[in-house]
Enzyme design. Sequence first.
Site, PDB file in Angstrom:
ATOM      1  N   HIS A  79      12.476  -8.525  -2.613  1.00  0.00           N
ATOM      2  CA  HIS A  79      12.393  -9.352  -3.952  1.00  0.00           C
ATOM      3  C   HIS A  79      14.103  -9.830  -4.529  1.00  0.00           C
ATOM      4  O   HIS A  79      14.622  -8.855  -5.688  1.00  0.00           O
ATOM      5  CB  HIS A  79      11.776  -8.329  -5.214  1.00  0.00           C
ATOM      6  CG  HIS A  79      12.100  -6.748  -5.119  1.00  0.00           C
ATOM      7  ND1 HIS A  79      13.507  -6.206  -5.009  1.00  0.00           N
ATOM      8  CD2 HIS A  79      11.424  -5.593  -5.079  1.00  0.00           C
ATOM      9  CE1 HIS A  79      13.477  -5.060  -4.915  1.00  0.00           C
ATOM     10  NE2 HIS A  79      12.346  -4.469  -4.915  1.00  0.00           N
ATOM     11  N   HIS A 106       2.408  -2.406  -3.641  1.00  0.00           N
ATOM     12  CA  HIS A 106       2.056  -0.964  -4.014  1.00  0.00           C
ATOM     13  C   HIS A 106       0.343  -0.628  -4.158  1.00  0.00           C
ATOM     14  O   HIS A 106       0.069  -1.191  -5.069  1.00  0.00           O
ATOM     15  CB  HIS A 106       3.064  -0.651  -5.256  1.00  0.00           C
ATOM     16  CG  HIS A 106       4.406  -0.868  -4.827  1.00  0.00           C
ATOM     17  ND1 HIS A 106       5.171   0.071  -4.520  1.00  0.00           N
ATOM     18  CD2 HIS A 106       5.152  -2.057  -5.217  1.00  0.00           C
ATOM     19  CE1 HIS A 106       6.372  -0.295  -4.442  1.00  0.00           C
ATOM     20  NE2 HIS A 106       6.349  -1.577  -4.931  1.00  0.00           N
ATOM     21  N   ARG A 123      -0.713   2.154  -4.238  1.00  0.00           N
ATOM     22  CA  ARG A 123      -0.670   3.456  -5.215  1.00  0.00           C
ATOM     23  C   ARG A 123      -1.631   4.553  -4.690  1.00  0.00           C
ATOM     24  O   ARG A 123      -1.430   5.755  -5.295  1.00  0.00           O
ATOM     25  CB  ARG A 123      -1.200   3.251  -6.688  1.00  0.00           C
ATOM     26  CG  ARG A 123      -0.391   2.197  -7.160  1.00  0.00           C
ATOM     27  CD  ARG A 123       1.181   2.423  -7.401  1.00  0.00           C
ATOM     28  NE  ARG A 123       1.552   1.513  -8.550  1.00  0.00           N
ATOM     29  CZ  ARG A 123       2.924   1.378  -8.230  1.00  0.00           C
ATOM     30  NH1 ARG A 123       3.880   1.925  -7.542  1.00  0.00           N
ATOM     31  NH2 ARG A 123       3.522   0.292  -9.262  1.00  0.00           N
ATOM     32  N   ASP A 143       5.660  -8.164  -4.420  1.00  0.00           N
ATOM     33  CA  ASP A 143       5.847  -6.752  -5.180  1.00  0.00           C
ATOM     34  C   ASP A 143       4.816  -6.292  -6.222  1.00  0.00           C
ATOM     35  O   ASP A 143       4.990  -5.841  -7.324  1.00  0.00           O
ATOM     36  CB  ASP A 143       7.402  -6.928  -5.850  1.00  0.00           C
ATOM     37  CG  ASP A 143       7.682  -5.461  -6.254  1.00  0.00           C
ATOM     38  OD1 ASP A 143       7.443  -4.338  -6.058  1.00  0.00           O
ATOM     39  OD2 ASP A 143       8.716  -5.395  -6.995  1.00  0.00           O
TER      40      ASP A 143
END
Length: 429
Positions: free
Chosen positions: A234, A64, A66, A307
Amino acid sequence: MSGVVVIRGGRLIDPANGVDASGDLLVADGVIRALGRVDIPAGATILHADGLVVAPGLVDMHVHLREPGFEYKETIAGGTLAAAAGGVTTVACMPNTRPVNDDPSITAFIRQKAASEGTVNVFPIGAVTKGLEGRELTEMGLMLKAGCVAFSDDGRPVADAGLMRRALDYSRAFGALIIQHAEDPSLSAGGCMHEGVISSRLGLPGLPAAAESVMVDRDVRLVELTGGRYHVAHISVAGAVEAVARARSRGLPVSCEVAPHHFALTDEAVLGYDTDAKMSPPLRSTEDRNAVLEGLARGIITVIATDHAPHDQDSKRVEFCHASNGVVGLETMLPVSLELVRDGVMTLVDCLRAMTVTPARLLGLDRGTLSIGAPADVVLFDPDESWVVDAARLHGTSRNTCFHGRRVRGRVKWTMVSGKVVHDDRLRA
Ligand SMILES: [Zn+2]
């Protein structure tokens, strides 16, 4: 540094080509030109790799970044710096930004930003549904053209079975991969950690392992129906590993990844209510952790992905159940994964395979290998150097690691992307 670099005298490991031998690596104009005994061209820059492993730069298919929208948590610039420090040369970034990456224009924005401000290769993952709302499919064909490499509503599941069927059907026309955040919301609702002995002791509402395994079971049926390519993000529970094992044994196009925190930790890390041990899916029981380790050992789980989920302190310095889900992982991925090698779960070559060529091939990328002619994305690491993870010394914008204070072994010395050194451990503060 000149355009020609010779990495001298390292242990060359390239899982894609079955290479594990000492030797040199010649890089010119950003491309790998030769391996083995290399004559040093005049004017070449030499990196001495005695005692170091020379491997393809890691490929992390679950990150991520963002940006756009949550730049106070992380940016493409900051997130890719953390990647470089962790030896990760390629990241695939999840679409749960603001706006969501559900449109070719957002995909194009991320790619442009990554090209101008990023340190490593960035490949966007597009949303399965518009706005991640689980109602209407995105224009996958157009998004693939714009540069998406897979599709996911990660952070949320594609909960509706009919919609997942259509997503797998539609993506099959493009050969695209659907990545599922496997969680049945009707089972997980209200839970903020794994449901078990520890959640009872702490008095925190739990979410059961079945929330994950029920969804993977269902999805495997839909893969049977459609033939679409399906990947579990995940994976964290025994039942889900079993479902993937059954699907793979029947030759279905099903794969899965595990995050280092799920094979290195259990829900005991939540004792003390540390919100940096809060993520989705949550840290699980010892039995689940053992099932994940066995899944890695038996080649059912073929990918390690972080992740990596940066969060600002305001999102984490609150009561456990109100804290945001997620931990950073790019800079601890390699040393924590090397614990699998020392514990005899997998060989070093197989461990590196799970972080290089396997995720690259799932995403259709020509990365994660030291093949002649491939882009010179390379990591040099000392497999034995011992150090203690210190959240304050991480490179990203947010510091929410669940490994703070852990003694690890294995340190990235240099990271190279297309022949350019993007991280040099000697320059560390
Ligand atoms: Zn997720």
